[in-house]
Design a protein around this motif. Structure first.
Motif: not given
Length: 193
Positions: A130-144
């Motif tokens: 909620e306070d903006g600390i990066q975490g998971h999950p992560v969604l990657f588009p096909r180009r990645c």
């Protein structure tokens, strides 16, 4: 939205658990891995799960998820990501990568992240607290995907996150941050549930 696939990472060795398997720890009366596979399946999206092998004890807890054996799992998270990406169907437009040891990530959180995906030009979508600390999950588009197939070591996809546009997607409280790697982590988490 069906072009998005969820990839649960469950091939790690639980090396910091002093002989216990964190993914088989009991959460709400079932192994954590079973709970996470069920939550992922409830999104209606295809679900793949990496495992040390198809005969590993964890395999019995994967439900309807498609198992992906990772014989080189000892290398670290990159091996799981490489094998998982290679197993995805050709029509997959994006992959949501989620370590399976994150018991606060709910079905609704996965759907919320998926809803921010806008096709081939979408930025990488990264869940945050909620306070903006990066975490998971992560969604990657096909180009990645090509870059994900070349990862090595135990850093996961961190290198890719510095070379791609990334959009933060806040999830409730600390859902995106809570991962439980040690017996002490588990004890503290259970105490405050």
């Amino acid at each position: 939205m069906t072009a998005i696939t969820i990839l649960l990472l469950a091939a790690g060795a639980s090396s910091r658990m002093q002989g216990r398997d964190k993914l088989m720890e009991d959460v709400d009366g079932q192994p954590l891995l079973a709970l996470m596979c069920r939550r992922a399946a409830l999104t209606g999206l295809p679900v793949y799960v990496t495992l040390p092998s198809e005969t590993h004890p964890r395999a019995a807890s994967t439900g309807s998820a498609i198992p992906v054996p990772v014989p080189d799992a000892a290398e670290g998270m990159a091996a799981s990501i490489r094998r998982g990406i290679a197993a995805l169907p050709e029509q997959t437009k994006a992959v949501m990568i989620l370590p399976a040891d994150m018991p606060e990530v709910e079905t609704q959180d996965m759907l919320h992240l998926a809803a921010h995906f806008h096709g081939a030009d979408s930025p990488v979508l990264r869940a945050a607290s909620e306070d903006g600390i990066q975490g998971h999950p992560v969604l990657f588009p096909r180009r990645c995907f090509a870059a994900l197939k070349t990862l090595n070591g135990d850093q996961g996809a961190r290198s890719l996150l510095t070379s791609e546009p990334v959009q933060m997607v806040p999830l409730p409280k600390n859902h995106a941050l809570t991962d439980l790697d040690t017996p002490e982590d588990w004890a503290a988490w259970r105490l405050h549930r």
